[in-house]
Design a protein around this motif. Structure first.
Motif, PDB file in Angstrom:
ATOM      1  N   LEU A  11       0.842  -1.206   0.000  1.00 55.04           N
ATOM      2  CA  LEU A  11       0.000   0.000   0.000  1.00 55.04           C
ATOM      3  C   LEU A  11       0.872   1.248   0.000  1.00 55.04           C
ATOM      4  O   LEU A  11       1.863   1.318   0.745  1.00 55.04           O
ATOM      5  CB  LEU A  11      -0.900  -0.006   1.232  1.00 55.04           C
ATOM      6  CG  LEU A  11      -1.827   1.191   1.422  1.00 55.04           C
ATOM      7  CD1 LEU A  11      -2.854   1.266   0.301  1.00 55.04           C
ATOM      8  CD2 LEU A  11      -2.518   1.097   2.782  1.00 55.04           C
ATOM      9  N   ARG A  38       0.469  -5.693 -15.433  1.00 58.69           N
ATOM     10  CA  ARG A  38      -0.475  -5.444 -14.350  1.00 58.69           C
ATOM     11  C   ARG A  38      -1.898  -5.681 -14.835  1.00 58.69           C
ATOM     12  O   ARG A  38      -2.190  -5.559 -16.021  1.00 58.69           O
ATOM     13  CB  ARG A  38      -0.323  -4.026 -13.790  1.00 58.69           C
ATOM     14  CG  ARG A  38      -0.718  -2.901 -14.728  1.00 58.69           C
ATOM     15  CD  ARG A  38      -0.391  -1.556 -14.085  1.00 58.69           C
ATOM     16  NE  ARG A  38      -0.766  -0.438 -14.951  1.00 58.69           N
ATOM     17  CZ  ARG A  38      -0.471   0.832 -14.705  1.00 58.69           C
ATOM     18  NH1 ARG A  38       0.221   1.147 -13.598  1.00 58.69           N
ATOM     19  NH2 ARG A  38      -0.848   1.784 -15.532  1.00 58.69           N
ATOM     20  N   ALA A  40      -5.805  -4.731 -13.427  1.00 52.00           N
ATOM     21  CA  ALA A  40      -6.738  -4.136 -12.481  1.00 52.00           C
ATOM     22  C   ALA A  40      -8.084  -4.828 -12.633  1.00 52.00           C
ATOM     23  O   ALA A  40      -8.390  -5.399 -13.684  1.00 52.00           O
ATOM     24  CB  ALA A  40      -6.862  -2.638 -12.744  1.00 52.00           C
ATOM     25  N   PRO A  87      -3.455   6.681  -8.018  1.00 49.00           N
ATOM     26  CA  PRO A  87      -4.480   5.672  -7.713  1.00 49.00           C
ATOM     27  C   PRO A  87      -4.732   4.722  -8.885  1.00 49.00           C
ATOM     28  O   PRO A  87      -5.013   3.536  -8.661  1.00 49.00           O
ATOM     29  CB  PRO A  87      -5.710   6.516  -7.383  1.00 49.00           C
ATOM     30  CG  PRO A  87      -5.139   7.781  -6.837  1.00 49.00           C
ATOM     31  CD  PRO A  87      -3.899   8.031  -7.653  1.00 49.00           C
ATOM     32  N   GLU A  88      -4.599   5.216 -10.097  1.00 49.83           N
ATOM     33  CA  GLU A  88      -4.834   4.355 -11.263  1.00 49.83           C
ATOM     34  C   GLU A  88      -3.723   3.330 -11.476  1.00 49.83           C
ATOM     35  O   GLU A  88      -3.837   2.476 -12.362  1.00 49.83           O
ATOM     36  CB  GLU A  88      -5.035   5.195 -12.531  1.00 49.83           C
ATOM     37  CG  GLU A  88      -3.972   6.236 -12.775  1.00 49.83           C
ATOM     38  CD  GLU A  88      -4.380   7.623 -12.268  1.00 49.83           C
ATOM     39  OE1 GLU A  88      -4.931   7.708 -11.143  1.00 49.83           O
ATOM     40  OE2 GLU A  88      -4.123   8.607 -13.001  1.00 49.83           O
ATOM     41  N   ASP A  89      -2.672   3.384 -10.701  1.00 54.59           N
ATOM     42  CA  ASP A  89      -1.642   2.342 -10.750  1.00 54.59           C
ATOM     43  C   ASP A  89      -2.037   1.119  -9.921  1.00 54.59           C
ATOM     44  O   ASP A  89      -1.341   0.107  -9.954  1.00 54.59           O
ATOM     45  CB  ASP A  89      -0.308   2.888 -10.228  1.00 54.59           C
ATOM     46  CG  ASP A  89       0.281   3.958 -11.118  1.00 54.59           C
ATOM     47  OD1 ASP A  89       0.808   4.949 -10.569  1.00 54.59           O
ATOM     48  OD2 ASP A  89       0.209   3.821 -12.356  1.00 54.59           O
ATOM     49  N   THR A  90      -3.133   1.218  -9.195  1.00 56.23           N
ATOM     50  CA  THR A  90      -3.599   0.104  -8.383  1.00 56.23           C
ATOM     51  C   THR A  90      -3.918  -1.093  -9.270  1.00 56.23           C
ATOM     52  O   THR A  90      -4.694  -0.991 -10.215  1.00 56.23           O
ATOM     53  CB  THR A  90      -4.835   0.503  -7.580  1.00 56.23           C
ATOM     54  OG1 THR A  90      -4.474   1.533  -6.644  1.00 56.23           O
ATOM     55  CG2 THR A  90      -5.404  -0.690  -6.828  1.00 56.23           C
ATOM     56  N   GLN A 110       0.071  -7.522  -5.133  1.00 59.74           N
ATOM     57  CA  GLN A 110      -0.907  -6.425  -5.143  1.00 59.74           C
ATOM     58  C   GLN A 110      -0.217  -5.092  -4.854  1.00 59.74           C
ATOM     59  O   GLN A 110       0.556  -4.976  -3.897  1.00 59.74           O
ATOM     60  CB  GLN A 110      -1.999  -6.680  -4.100  1.00 59.74           C
ATOM     61  CG  GLN A 110      -3.034  -5.580  -3.995  1.00 59.74           C
ATOM     62  CD  GLN A 110      -3.934  -5.477  -5.210  1.00 59.74           C
ATOM     63  OE1 GLN A 110      -4.403  -6.497  -5.725  1.00 59.74           O
ATOM     64  NE2 GLN A 110      -4.183  -4.259  -5.678  1.00 59.74           N
ATOM     65  N   VAL A 111      -0.535  -4.109  -5.653  1.00 58.29           N
ATOM     66  CA  VAL A 111      -0.127  -2.725  -5.418  1.00 58.29           C
ATOM     67  C   VAL A 111      -1.399  -1.893  -5.301  1.00 58.29           C
ATOM     68  O   VAL A 111      -2.234  -1.902  -6.209  1.00 58.29           O
ATOM     69  CB  VAL A 111       0.763  -2.192  -6.553  1.00 58.29           C
ATOM     70  CG1 VAL A 111       0.972  -0.685  -6.411  1.00 58.29           C
ATOM     71  CG2 VAL A 111       2.098  -2.927  -6.573  1.00 58.29           C
ATOM     72  N   THR A 112      -1.537  -1.216  -4.190  1.00 54.71           N
ATOM     73  CA  THR A 112      -2.710  -0.371  -3.950  1.00 54.71           C
ATOM     74  C   THR A 112      -2.234   1.037  -3.630  1.00 54.71           C
ATOM     75  O   THR A 112      -1.419   1.233  -2.728  1.00 54.71           O
ATOM     76  CB  THR A 112      -3.552  -0.914  -2.792  1.00 54.71           C
ATOM     77  OG1 THR A 112      -3.960  -2.256  -3.091  1.00 54.71           O
ATOM     78  CG2 THR A 112      -4.799  -0.058  -2.594  1.00 54.71           C
ATOM     79  N   VAL A 113      -2.740   2.001  -4.382  1.00 52.97           N
ATOM     80  CA  VAL A 113      -2.369   3.398  -4.190  1.00 52.97           C
ATOM     81  C   VAL A 113      -3.604   4.165  -3.756  1.00 52.97           C
ATOM     82  O   VAL A 113      -4.607   4.204  -4.465  1.00 52.97           O
ATOM     83  CB  VAL A 113      -1.789   4.000  -5.473  1.00 52.97           C
ATOM     84  CG1 VAL A 113      -1.336   5.443  -5.221  1.00 52.97           C
ATOM     85  CG2 VAL A 113      -0.632   3.152  -5.994  1.00 52.97           C
ATOM     86  N   SER A 114      -3.523   4.761  -2.590  1.00 51.94           N
ATOM     87  CA  SER A 114      -4.654   5.511  -2.055  1.00 51.94           C
ATOM     88  C   SER A 114      -4.505   6.992  -2.402  1.00 51.94           C
ATOM     89  O   SER A 114      -3.400   7.521  -2.477  1.00 51.94           O
ATOM     90  CB  SER A 114      -4.738   5.339  -0.550  1.00 51.94           C
ATOM     91  OG  SER A 114      -3.564   5.846   0.073  1.00 51.94           O
TER      92      SER A 114
END
Length: 115
Positions: A11, A38, A40, A87-90, A110-114
């Motif tokens: 995260l 990746r 999504a 965020p769109e890199d999530t 998993q990569v999550t960008v807030s």
């Protein structure tokens, strides 16, 4: 059978950084092209970046200038440094490597960008 083991991910806040690594094992040969894809939710898998054995690189337009791919042939390892995350890199990021025209895949991280 070649095995790709990924690490990193997690995260991050928008504007932050993460680093992914992927090591190829169970082979005495240097992998040919290595790269990161990746996927999504609800979207097709897309190429993020790739690097040849000679270190020629290729990036998706959406990550060019923010992400850097690199590799160590002696260690059969590829890294993806991700800066200025959005965020769109999530997505789930998957390592890919080719050897003798056969593709191998990691399990995904998993990569999550807030925001």
């Amino acid at each position: 059978q070649v095995q790709l083991v990924e690490s990193g991910g997690g995260l991050a806040q928008a504007g932050g950084s993460l680093r992914l690594s992927c090591a190829a094992s169970r082979t005495a040969f240097t992998m040919d092209a290595m790269g990161w894809y990746r996927q999504a939710p609800g979207k097709q898998r897309e190429l993020v970046a790739s690097i040849t054995r000679g270190s020629n690189t290729n990036y998706a337009d959406s990550v060019a200038g923010r992400f850097t791919i690199s590799r160590d042939n002696a260690k059969n390892t590829v890294w993806l440094q991700m800066n200025s995350l959005k965020p769109e890199d999530t997505a789930v990021y998957l390592c890919n490597a080719r050897l003798f025209r056969k593709d191998y895949w990691g399990q995904g991280t998993q990569v999550t960008v807030s925001s």
